[in-house]
Design an enzyme around this catalytic site. Structure first.
Site, PDB file in Angstrom:
ATOM      1  N   GLY A   1       0.022   0.253   7.651  1.00 31.04           N
ATOM      2  CA  GLY A   1      -0.776   1.064   6.736  1.00 31.04           C
ATOM      3  C   GLY A   1      -2.180   1.331   7.251  1.00 31.04           C
ATOM      4  O   GLY A   1      -2.664   2.472   7.217  1.00 31.04           O
ATOM      5  N   ALA A   2      -2.851   0.298   7.738  1.00 36.84           N
ATOM      6  CA  ALA A   2      -4.232   0.468   8.210  1.00 36.84           C
ATOM      7  C   ALA A   2      -4.261   1.391   9.427  1.00 36.84           C
ATOM      8  O   ALA A   2      -5.160   2.223   9.577  1.00 36.84           O
ATOM      9  CB  ALA A   2      -4.839  -0.888   8.555  1.00 36.84           C
TER      10      ALA A   2
ATOM     11  N   LYS B   1       0.819  -1.222   0.000  1.00 34.81           N
ATOM     12  CA  LYS B   1       0.000   0.000   0.000  1.00 34.81           C
ATOM     13  C   LYS B   1       0.853   1.273   0.000  1.00 34.81           C
ATOM     14  O   LYS B   1       0.429   2.306  -0.493  1.00 34.81           O
ATOM     15  CB  LYS B   1      -0.942   0.007   1.206  1.00 34.81           C
ATOM     16  CG  LYS B   1      -2.107  -0.949   1.028  1.00 34.81           C
ATOM     17  CD  LYS B   1      -3.102  -0.861   2.162  1.00 34.81           C
ATOM     18  CE  LYS B   1      -4.202  -1.883   1.954  1.00 34.81           C
ATOM     19  NZ  LYS B   1      -5.212  -1.890   2.986  1.00 34.81           N
TER      20      LYS B   1
HETATM   21  P1  NAP Z   1       0.536  -4.227   8.170  1.00 31.86           P
HETATM   22  O1  NAP Z   1       1.014  -3.077   7.376  1.00 31.86           O
HETATM   23  O2  NAP Z   1       1.174  -5.526   8.025  1.00 31.86           O
HETATM   24  O3  NAP Z   1       0.564  -3.697   9.671  1.00 31.86           O
HETATM   25  C1  NAP Z   1       0.121  -4.313  10.715  1.00 31.86           C
HETATM   26  C2  NAP Z   1       0.814  -3.766  11.963  1.00 31.86           C
HETATM   27  O4  NAP Z   1       0.431  -4.645  12.965  1.00 31.86           O
HETATM   28  C3  NAP Z   1       2.321  -3.819  11.892  1.00 31.86           C
HETATM   29  O5  NAP Z   1       2.860  -2.612  11.453  1.00 31.86           O
HETATM   30  C4  NAP Z   1       2.701  -4.139  13.321  1.00 31.86           C
HETATM   31  O6  NAP Z   1       2.856  -2.947  14.088  1.00 31.86           O
HETATM   32  C5  NAP Z   1       1.494  -4.869  13.863  1.00 31.86           C
HETATM   33  N1  NAP Z   1       1.766  -6.311  13.931  1.00 31.86           N
HETATM   34  C6  NAP Z   1       2.146  -7.153  12.938  1.00 31.86           C
HETATM   35  N2  NAP Z   1       2.314  -8.402  13.402  1.00 31.86           N
HETATM   36  C7  NAP Z   1       2.041  -8.352  14.715  1.00 31.86           C
HETATM   37  C8  NAP Z   1       2.045  -9.305  15.764  1.00 31.86           C
HETATM   38  N3  NAP Z   1       2.355 -10.592  15.541  1.00 31.86           N
HETATM   39  N4  NAP Z   1       1.732  -8.897  17.009  1.00 31.86           N
HETATM   40  C9  NAP Z   1       1.401  -7.590  17.255  1.00 31.86           C
HETATM   41  N5  NAP Z   1       1.380  -6.648  16.298  1.00 31.86           N
HETATM   42  C10 NAP Z   1       1.687  -7.016  15.058  1.00 31.86           C
HETATM   43  O7  NAP Z   1      -0.982  -4.490   7.892  1.00 31.86           O
HETATM   44  P2  NAP Z   1      -2.131  -3.440   7.592  1.00 31.86           P
HETATM   45  O8  NAP Z   1      -2.281  -3.260   6.154  1.00 31.86           O
HETATM   46  O9  NAP Z   1      -1.873  -2.239   8.426  1.00 31.86           O
HETATM   47  O10 NAP Z   1      -3.411  -4.236   8.088  1.00 31.86           O
HETATM   48  C11 NAP Z   1      -3.604  -4.526   9.457  1.00 31.86           C
HETATM   49  C12 NAP Z   1      -4.817  -5.418   9.657  1.00 31.86           C
HETATM   50  O11 NAP Z   1      -5.980  -4.766   9.159  1.00 31.86           O
HETATM   51  C13 NAP Z   1      -4.729  -6.743   8.883  1.00 31.86           C
HETATM   52  O12 NAP Z   1      -5.253  -7.757   9.677  1.00 31.86           O
HETATM   53  C14 NAP Z   1      -5.609  -6.509   7.679  1.00 31.86           C
HETATM   54  O13 NAP Z   1      -6.166  -7.703   7.212  1.00 31.86           O
HETATM   55  C15 NAP Z   1      -6.664  -5.604   8.247  1.00 31.86           C
HETATM   56  N6  NAP Z   1      -7.275  -4.762   7.223  1.00 31.86           N
HETATM   57  C16 NAP Z   1      -8.592  -4.959   6.955  1.00 31.86           C
HETATM   58  C17 NAP Z   1      -9.235  -4.203   5.995  1.00 31.86           C
HETATM   59  C18 NAP Z   1     -10.702  -4.419   5.725  1.00 31.86           C
HETATM   60  O14 NAP Z   1     -11.168  -4.020   4.685  1.00 31.86           O
HETATM   61  N7  NAP Z   1     -11.445  -5.005   6.643  1.00 31.86           N
HETATM   62  C19 NAP Z   1      -8.521  -3.244   5.278  1.00 31.86           C
HETATM   63  C20 NAP Z   1      -7.177  -3.051   5.588  1.00 31.86           C
HETATM   64  C21 NAP Z   1      -6.571  -3.823   6.556  1.00 31.86           C
HETATM   65  P3  NAP Z   1       4.005  -2.853  15.216  1.00 31.86           P
HETATM   66  O15 NAP Z   1       5.222  -3.485  14.621  1.00 31.86           O
HETATM   67  O16 NAP Z   1       4.141  -1.396  15.395  1.00 31.86           O
HETATM   68  O17 NAP Z   1       3.510  -3.557  16.429  1.00 31.86           O
END
Ligand code: NAP
Length: 419
Positions: A125-126, A62
């Protein structure tokens, strides 16, 4: 990649195995939509070749796609992440519709962040999108919890007076269901808990909040609405908002399991198998699955290995099956005794409690249903759990067909199945 051409839409990302986007855009909304797994070097080629009409973008691209765009809309620029790209005659334009999807999801759940203290889990990103949203909606305070940040999972007690939690991390997502890093009991003023995850429909974080009567919202509404707003960009026209709700309902029906709970001998297996046949869905009888796994029948597991051992295996089997989708599940009578099992049952299910007078319960081949007195004691111990875990209660009738008709009427009434 060869399959794409300039008429195509699609989703790019790295791990798209469980994505529902093709089902939503392609199967339900009817345009040519493909899923494209890309590694980093392929991303470069793909975006320079521009052999597509429109794209959705997911983890981990993203932010990385931004440098390939000719134009970035203001919102996407402020957030620093793009989930929608339109190919406008060779010029790539970037947008962020997750923001609007998040807004839709909150409004549906009647949640507002105006003047609220909001805790956001995760810094990806989210999370950036949610931070921008909270600022725009005049949140009183916004704290990001990051595993490696100053505010992390070790010092959550600093925020125990916060009003809202948003999970923008993948913790609790399939296949690692029922994980959570948050103890809801720590928070004294929680008004809402939101989880962006949509698989399972309810994460442990949401189930914990729900059991405390805190407002919750799950990611399915956001998934569908961000897709809807992307489609508006792809086709450059306003679409009927009613599509969102209709699609959510359809998806929920596809995903949701229907699970029967109740005392041994209340008719769960019978009703589940009738319903599975009727709806053309897969029947899962947890007791039969335990027998298959252990290669022993239930009576012998109790006899030779004891109840404690049985409960351990029952929990494993329940956890394995309850995280899958679209099944009709018959549970064992005692499966509701532990909280983790109740969470497992509720995470993806509409739950029906078959309540049958104790004296009418079948006692055949049921190791714990020795006599009427012990059955009555068992019922007294369990009744509050059956009620807690279930969405509705069905009083079992004398006739099988009458009970079954009642079940179907309730499922139609609650819009779990169609008429
Ligand atoms: P991402 O960029 O991978 O970021 C997720 C963040 O979560 C990471 O930066 C990390 O932050 C933290 N994280 C990752 N693994 C972890 C773990 N094992 N334990 C604790 N924290 C952890 O993902 P994203 O795009 O932001 O998306 C996040 C979530 O939102 C996902 O589950 C995705 O499926 C969901 N989402 C849903 C929608 C929808 O339409 N419903 C849309 C977008 C995203 P830290 O390193 O700072 O802890």
């Amino acid at each position: 990649m060869k399959e794409f051409d300039l008429k195509n839409y699609g989703l790019i990302g790295k791990f798209l195995g469980h994505s529902m986007s093709k089902y939503i855009h392609g199967d339900l909304w009817g345009y040519d939509y493909k899923l494209q797994n890309l590694n980093e070097s392929e991303l470069d080629y793909f975006l320079k070749e521009k052999n597509f009409k429109g794209l959705n973008v997911t983890i981990p691209y993203k932010e990385k796609v931004i440098k390939y765009l000719d134009k970035l809309n203001d919102l996407a620029e402020d957030i620093g992440a793009v989930n929608t790209i339109k190919n406008n005659n060779g010029k790539l334009e970037g947008y962020n519709t997750d923001y609007y999807g998040f807004d839709y999801m909150l409004k549906e759940a009647n949640i507002s962040y105006d003047d609220k203290k909001v805790l956001i889990l995760g810094s990806g990103g989210a999370s950036k999108m949610v931070q921008k949203y909270c600022k725009d909606k005049d949140a009183k305070e916004i704290i990001v919890i990051s595993r490696t940040g100053e505010n992390n999972y070790e010092n959550l007690d600093k925020f125990k007076d916060f009003d809202a939690i948003v999970n923008a991390s993948p913790v609790g997502m399939y296949p690692k269901n029922l994980e959570s890093k948050i103890d809801i009991d720590l928070f004294t003023k929680l008004d809402s808990v939101v989880d962006l995850i949509y698989n399972p429909l309810k994460t442990k974080l949401l189930l914990d909040a729900e059991s405390k009567n805190i407002k919750i919202a799950s990611g399915l509404d956001m998934l569908v609405s961000q897709a809807f707003y992307s489609a508006e960009i792809f086709f450059d026209k306003k679409l009927d908002q009613a599509i969102i709700e209709k699609t959510c309902k359809l998806l929920e029906r596809e995903i949701m399991n229907i699970t029967f709970v109740g005392m041994p001998g209340s008719g769960k297996t019978r009703m589940a198998s009738l319903l599975a046949k009727d709806l053309g869905k897969k029947l899962i009888d947890i007791d039969r699955e335990i027998e298959k796994k252990e290669k022993l029948n239930i009576e012998d597991i109790f006899k030779y290995k004891g109840e404690k051992y049985f409960r351990k295996i029952e929990s494993q089997v329940l956890l394995d099956f309850s995280k899958e989708k679209g099944q009709i599940i018959s549970t064992g009578g005692g499966s509701i005794l532990s909280e983790i099992n109740r969470h497992a049952i509720r995470q993806n299910s509409f739950v029906m409690f078959l309540n049958r007078p104790v004296e009418k319960l079948s006692r055949r081949k049921r190791p714990l249903s020795k006599d009427l007195e012990s059955l009555k004691n068992m019922y007294e111990k369990r009744i509050s759990y059956y009620k807690e875990v279930s969405d509705i209660e069905i009083d079992v009738e004398e006739s099988i067909s009458k009970t079954y008709e009642k079940i179907k009427r309730e499922l139609i009434k609650h819009e779990i199945i169609s008429d």
